[in-house]
Motif scaffolding. Structure first.
Motif, PDB file in Angstrom:
ATOM      1  N   SER A  45       0.862  -1.187   0.000  1.00  0.00           N
ATOM      2  CA  SER A  45       0.000   0.000   0.000  1.00  0.00           C
ATOM      3  C   SER A  45       0.896   1.234   0.000  1.00  0.00           C
ATOM      4  N   PHE A  46       0.821   2.007  -1.059  1.00  0.00           N
ATOM      5  CA  PHE A  46       1.588   3.245  -1.165  1.00  0.00           C
ATOM      6  C   PHE A  46       0.620   4.377  -1.463  1.00  0.00           C
ATOM      7  N   VAL A  47       0.631   5.389  -0.613  1.00  0.00           N
ATOM      8  CA  VAL A  47      -0.294   6.496  -0.792  1.00  0.00           C
ATOM      9  C   VAL A  47       0.439   7.816  -0.947  1.00  0.00           C
ATOM     10  N   ASN A  48       1.255   8.171   0.029  1.00  0.00           N
ATOM     11  CA  ASN A  48       1.843   9.515   0.072  1.00  0.00           C
ATOM     12  C   ASN A  48       3.222   9.631  -0.563  1.00  0.00           C
ATOM     13  N   LEU A  49       3.734   8.552  -1.134  1.00  0.00           N
ATOM     14  CA  LEU A  49       5.080   8.601  -1.685  1.00  0.00           C
ATOM     15  C   LEU A  49       5.062   9.200  -3.094  1.00  0.00           C
ATOM     16  N   THR A  50       4.508  10.379  -3.213  1.00  0.00           N
ATOM     17  CA  THR A  50       4.259  10.980  -4.527  1.00  0.00           C
ATOM     18  C   THR A  50       5.525  11.464  -5.213  1.00  0.00           C
ATOM     19  N   ARG A  51       6.632  11.593  -4.469  1.00  0.00           N
ATOM     20  CA  ARG A  51       7.888  12.054  -5.082  1.00  0.00           C
ATOM     21  C   ARG A  51       8.774  10.899  -5.539  1.00  0.00           C
ATOM     22  N   LEU A  52       8.316   9.686  -5.297  1.00  0.00           N
ATOM     23  CA  LEU A  52       9.148   8.519  -5.550  1.00  0.00           C
ATOM     24  C   LEU A  52       9.548   8.424  -7.024  1.00  0.00           C
TER      25      LEU A  52
END
Length: 558
Positions: A193-200
């Motif tokens: 589950s990945f939600v906030n890792l928008t800069r990845l």
């Protein structure tokens, strides 16, 4: 007079600054104690790094891998095994929790130490200034602490190549500044589950035991350029949201349990360089849109259930950058190798198990090929013409066909490292082939053919050989003692032939030998007693004329 006063003032200021600077560079006693706590847990260090950690000042430059700021606080620890050293270079010990006392630490890199074990200390959650945490290629075990989610400044987190287990903690979603996440080559399980890792930008979770569907939200990571979820247990379709990853350069989803079709939106990933979807359960046809990928150079769709027809017209005009293609083991019925493959300047071609038949293909630009796999088809005729002008060829696999011809007619490229021709109808002798073989050959598999003659003493010419399989042929004579000079040999199979005489004691010189099979020959005499020959099972020596000695029955005295 005025000038001299100003000079005096400047000199005083300079001396004050120099004195203050020299004092400030002496490392904090707290930080020094934390580093010595790490050193105390290392019981063996063949890298020689921590042996330099002596004296009171860890900031003076003598402590290898340690860097400080002007206030004497440790800001960086870079402990990396030199890449030019062999596997005997390592640290053995436990990862010390005292490193969590380095409150000014910004970069922590401990990689390639192989035998550094223990768990990731919970005290690491106190490293609030940390931007890079890299603990790669060690032997760290346990679970990933959920407290790592408190490192709010973290931009790089790499824990790859360890022995970590359990799920990926959901608290890692709090790391909203994270650019790189690498947890590959562990034994992690559970779902994602990945939600906030928008800069990845970089995500590698390969070689774990992760399962469930691939989260749709990964398709919202619009800055992603590298995505590797291969060698896991992900199931279900490839998410349509992946079509939004316009910056993606590398996509690897191979060796999972993915189902459904290869989506037509794949052609929207205009930046894609590599696409690896092999070893899944994908069905249907290859979409025509794949021809619209201008930068794609590596394409692997092997071992799925993809079927005809291929979009040959589109593929003959598209994918201009293609260098490597593997379509092996699907449900294709090609008949002949498509011209859009034979007419290209490719470096690697994999068409094993594609129901190909007739004569071997003719490549119009053979000098660029470094690897070719045409195994498990129905090719007939001779083999000698295939290698003509393939000056760069390093790997050739054509096993399980109906190829005929004499080994003396084959002229191999000088740089060939792997030759697999097992289960064909080839004749001739080994000496014929060895005469044309270069010194780089590492794997030679000629099993299940119609080869005659003996194993020549010139076999020692193949100094790089690691695998030799000539089983199930009609080879006679004896085992030449010179075979013992092939010191890198790890796999030897000469079973089911008509080879007689003794097993030469020279074979005891091959220390790397992990597998042997002398079964079903005419060998006689005592098996050389010593490692590695006397540690193999008795089945490796069964059905010979009169072999004796460990692991078989003792030889009769007198």
């Amino acid at each position: 007079m005025q000038i001299s006063i100003w000079v005096s003032k400047i000199l005083i200021i300079f001396l004050v600054c120099v004195c203050g600077l020299s004092q400030a560079q002496i490392c904090s006693e707290v930080d020094r104690a934390a580093l010595l706590g790490f050193k105390a847990r290392i019981v063996k260090d063949t890298t020689g790094i921590v042996s330099s950690w002596i004296g009171k000042d860890c900031c003076a430059g003598g402590w290898e891998g340690v860097q400080c700021d002007l206030t004497g606080r440790v800001t960086q620890i870079l402990l990396q095994r030199p890449v030019d050293k062999n596997s005997g270079v390592y640290m053995k010990g436990i990862l010390s929790p005292t490193l969590g006392d380095l409150k000014f630490l910004e970069i922590l890199v401990i990689s390639g130490m192989q035998r550094l074990s223990g768990t990731i200390p919970s005290s690491f959650s106190g490293l609030k200034r940390l931007t890079q945490l890299v603990l790669e290629d060690n032997s760290i075990e346990g679970t990933i602490p959920s407290s790592l989610g408190q490192l709010s400044l973290l931009q790089t987190l790499s824990l790859s190549g360890n022995r970590l287990t359990g799920p990926i903690p959901p608290t890692l979603q709090k790391l909203n500044k994270l650019l790189q996440l690498n947890l590959a080559r562990n034994s992690l399980s559970g779902t994602l589950s990945f939600v906030n890792l928008t800069r990845l930008q970089y995500l590698d979770l390969s070689y774990n035991m992760l399962s469930g569907p691939i989260p749709l939200v990964i398709g919202q990571l619009s800055d992603l350029v590298f995505l590797d979820l291969s060698n896991n247990r992900f199931a279900g379709p490839i998410p349509n949201s992946f079509g939004n990853l316009q910056k993606l350069l590398d996509l690897s989803l191979n060796n999972n349990l993915l189902t459904g079709q290869l989506p037509p939106w794949i052609g929207r990933l205009k930046s894609l360089n590599t696409l690896s979807l092999g070893f899944n359960q994908l069905v249907g046809q290859i979409p025509e849109s794949i021809s619209q990928l201008p930068h794609l150079w590596y394409l692997n769709l092997s071992r799925n259930s993809l079927s005809d027809p291929l979009p040959n017209d589109a593929l003959s005009k598209g994918i201009p950058s293609l260098l490597s293609i593997d379509l092996s083991y699907n449900k294709f019925n090609f008949g002949t190798v498509p011209k859009w493959i034979t007419n290209r300047q490719l470096s690697a071609v994999g068409l094993a198990g594609c129901n190909l038949k007739g004569l071997l293909p003719v490549f119009t630009k053979p000098d660029s090929l470094t690897s070719i796999d045409l195994s498990d088809n129905r090719f007939t005729g001779g083999i000698s013409s295939l290698f003509q002008k393939m000056s760069s060829l390093q790997k050739a696999k054509m096993s399980n066909n109906q190829l005929k011809g004499n080994l003396s007619d084959i002229k191999l490229p000088s740089g060939l490292a792997l030759l697999d021709l097992h289960k064909n109808e080839l004749s001739g002798t080994l000496s014929d082939l060895i005469q044309s073989t270069g010194r780089f050959l590492e794997t030679l598999d000629l099993s299940s053919n119609q080869i005659t003659g003996t194993i020549p003493s010139t076999i020692s010419k193949l100094a790089a050989l690691k695998t030799l399989d000539v089983s199930r042929n009609h080879i006679t004579g004896t085992i030449p003692p010179s075979l013992g000079n092939v010191s890198r040999l790890g796999w030897l199979d000469i079973s089911i032939n008509s080879i007689g005489g003794k097993i030469p004691t020279n074979l005891l010189m091959i220390e790397k030998l992990k597998h042997v099979n002398f079964r079903t020959n005419k060998l006689c005499g005592e098996i050389p007693q010593g490692r590695p020959l006397n540690i193999f099972p008795s089945a490796a020596y069964a059905h010979n004329l009169c072999l004796c000695g460990k692991p078989l029955t003792p030889c009769k005295q007198g």
